[in-house]
Design an enzyme around this catalytic site. Structure first.
Site, PDB file in Angstrom:
ATOM      1  N   ASP A   1       0.812  -1.226   0.000  1.00 28.56           N
ATOM      2  CA  ASP A   1       0.000   0.000   0.000  1.00 28.56           C
ATOM      3  C   ASP A   1       0.843   1.272   0.000  1.00 28.56           C
ATOM      4  OD1 ASP A   1       1.062  -0.052   2.525  1.00 28.56           O
ATOM      5  OD2 ASP A   1      -0.785   0.591   3.509  1.00 28.56           O
TER       6      ASP A   1
ATOM      7  N   TYR B   1      10.582   4.473   0.817  1.00 27.51           N
ATOM      8  CA  TYR B   1      11.453   3.438   1.394  1.00 27.51           C
ATOM      9  C   TYR B   1      12.883   3.511   0.866  1.00 27.51           C
ATOM     10  CZ  TYR B   1       7.947   0.961   4.110  1.00 27.51           C
ATOM     11  OH  TYR B   1       7.023   0.623   5.068  1.00 27.51           O
TER      12      TYR B   1
HETATM   13  C1  G6P Z   1       3.631   0.843   4.695  1.00 33.02           C
HETATM   14  C2  G6P Z   1       4.181  -0.312   3.941  1.00 33.02           C
HETATM   15  C3  G6P Z   1       3.857  -1.595   4.618  1.00 33.02           C
HETATM   16  C4  G6P Z   1       4.312  -1.570   6.059  1.00 33.02           C
HETATM   17  C5  G6P Z   1       3.724  -0.375   6.763  1.00 33.02           C
HETATM   18  C6  G6P Z   1       4.292  -0.237   8.152  1.00 33.02           C
HETATM   19  O1  G6P Z   1       2.255   0.892   4.597  1.00 33.02           O
HETATM   20  O2  G6P Z   1       3.742  -0.374   2.628  1.00 33.02           O
HETATM   21  O3  G6P Z   1       4.487  -2.631   3.926  1.00 33.02           O
HETATM   22  O4  G6P Z   1       3.898  -2.733   6.721  1.00 33.02           O
HETATM   23  O5  G6P Z   1       4.005   0.785   6.058  1.00 33.02           O
HETATM   24  O6  G6P Z   1       3.521   0.669   8.848  1.00 33.02           O
HETATM   25  P1  G6P Z   1       3.565   0.764  10.419  1.00 33.02           P
HETATM   26  O7  G6P Z   1       2.536   1.763  10.733  1.00 33.02           O
HETATM   27  O8  G6P Z   1       3.252  -0.619  10.953  1.00 33.02           O
HETATM   28  O9  G6P Z   1       4.955   1.184  10.753  1.00 33.02           O
HETATM   29 MN    MN Z   2       4.536  -2.358   1.765  1.00 32.91          MN
END
Ligand code: G6P
Ligand code: MN
Length: 453
Positions: free
Chosen positions: A172, A276
């Protein structure tokens, strides 16, 4: 027509309520009769199920049947869609994925760098088990839509070990970036934004972004240059005052990556990078910015996870569900819309992680790449992109081979290949550091990792 069942693997996830809300709102298009939650952690899932039940009955007010189970057989029998979002080892292990590299001065992130390699080693075999169980029990025309991280490594393992599996791996983050761009440029109907993109998961670039003939890539370049960040002013203001923005990615701990987009584009302005890439292109600066004793895992445990379970307790005690109990939004909408495209054969355009098969002409045929595709009943039809420029291609090949090596290490139980994967990773400065990191991860993961010889 037959009414369908959707099963959520990782039913106890903090993301479950948001996904359930999205599919419940699309019940008609999905011809949805039943939602099944499946998790190995009964206690956790039972609590999440309280919120899910409330969403179906009190929030969306629909008559979708809810089942909650710890049995794979029960979960998959009769299921047409399986949404996977499992986290092997839970947030406790995510914390270690983030903190172990920081001990050695390397980036501490759950999907990028060596933390991602560690998480990958834990997830590969359990994911294959999901595929095998689904194949055994679910409907023949089922689809597994997989959010489980680290998606790049997981998808490569699935391609290698179960090439015929009916699975589509997704992420996402690109859509979260598009949301942020739309908010920054004051565009409300995000679904009219069309883009081209190339990369690996959590490692890619937008090459064009169009909105009804407007060139949003050029507009956002100007915006980022002026504002030194990819965030709309209203979010920035709330973040600075520590107020909720309603967007999971617009929080203080992510501010750094939204600012890094500016830094990256100052040097390389052609494409809009996935946030990222911060971890690879600005590794040293990221480490300097990170607190080795309190990482994103701690924030999530003390934020989203705590709020969810406190919200359940509050609801059970008072009958009132507080607003901050769960988030709903593009994360759930994205996977639900993908299911609709598959089911109704719409050929809508999505970004997916899929076998290259020539879509990026100068990347290996079998690389698992992230590119746009039309989605219909038969799955993704990838849309060819231009050749990848030398700089990005070099970065991608290094990352891809590191990911391929960790998959081979897990399958063959090879210490040497794992060490090659760690050594090749761009966030690791030397072979010796790679070895220390690998040994530390072997120790911390224990039984959760395949044995390496
Ligand atoms: C984004 C990435 C995901 C990941 C998430 C972590 O949405 O696409 O792959 O898991 O961030 O988010 P968080 O709120 O758990 O740090
Ligand atoms: Mn992701």
């Amino acid at each position: 027509m037959k009414k369908i069942k959707v099963t959520l693997v990782g039913g106890g996830s903090t993301f479950t309520p948001g996904i359930v809300k999205s599919i419940a709102l699309r019940a008609e298009e999905l011809e949805l009769a039943e939602i099944c939650l499946f998790d190995i952690d009964k206690e956790r899932q039972d609590k999440v199920a309280v919120v899910v039940d409330w969403i179906l009955k009190e929030d969306v007010k629909c008559d979708i049947k809810l089942t909650v189970t710890n049995s794979a057989k029960e979960a998959y029998t009769g299921a047409t869609f399986i949404f996977a979002q499992m986290r092997v080892g839970g947030y406790k292990m995510r914390e270690l994925d983030e903190k172990v590299p920081l001990r050695f001065g390397c980036v501490g992130q759950e999907t990028c760098g060596t933390g991602g390699l560690s998480y990958g080693m834990r997830t590969i075999l359990p994911m294959i088990k999901v595929i095998d169980d689904v194949e055994k029990y679910a409907e023949k025309d089922h689809w597994i839509l997989n959010y489980s991280n680290p998606a790049a490594i997981v998808s490569e393992a699935c391609r290698k070990l179960r090439p015929n599996a009916r699975i589509i791996n997704i992420c996402d983050m690109p859509i979260a970036i598009i949301d942020m761009l739309a908010a920054s440029l004051n565009i409300k109907d995000v679904s009219n934004i069309r883009y081209d993109y190339f990369g690996l998961n959590h490692f890619g670039w937008f090459t064009s972004i169009d909105y009804k003939g407007r060139d949003l890539l050029e507009e956002i370049k100007v915006y980022i240059k002026e504002n030194k960040v990819l965030l709309p002013p209203q979010h920035l203001e709330k973040i600075r005052k520590n107020k909720s923005t309603g967007d999971r990615h617009a929080v203080s701990s992510w501010l750094h990556v939204w600012e890094s987009v500016y830094t990256m584009m100052e040097s390389f302005p052609d494409y809009l990078p996935n946030t990222y890439l911060t971890y690879y292109l600005l590794s040293k600066e990221t480490v300097e910015h990170q607190d080795p004793t309190y990482t994103r895992a701690n924030e999530v445990m003390n934020g989203r996870e705590r709020d969810l379970f406190a919200g359940v307790d509050h609801y059970l005690a008072t009958g009132e569900l507080k607003e901050d109990t769960f988030y709903a939004g593009s994360h759930g909408d994205w996977i639900s819309d993908l299911a609709i495209a598959l089911k109704n054969d719409t050929h809508a355009r999505f970004l997916v992680i899929t076998e290259n098969r020539g879509a990026l002409p100068n990347m290996p045929y079998d690389a698992m790449v992230e590119v746009p595709a039309y989605i219909g009943k038969k799955g993704p039809e990838v849309i060819a992109q231009n050749p990848v420029p030398l700089f990005q291609q070099g970065l991608m090949m290094q990352q891809l081979n590191s990911e391929k090596l960790i998959v081979e290490a897990a399958i063959e139980g090879s210490y040497e290949k794992a060490l090659q994967a760690f050594t090749l990773n761009k966030t690791v400065p030397s072979m010796e550091v790679a070895k220390q990191l690998l040994d530390a991860f072997i120790k911390e993961n224990g039984e959760l990792w395949p044995t390496l010889k």
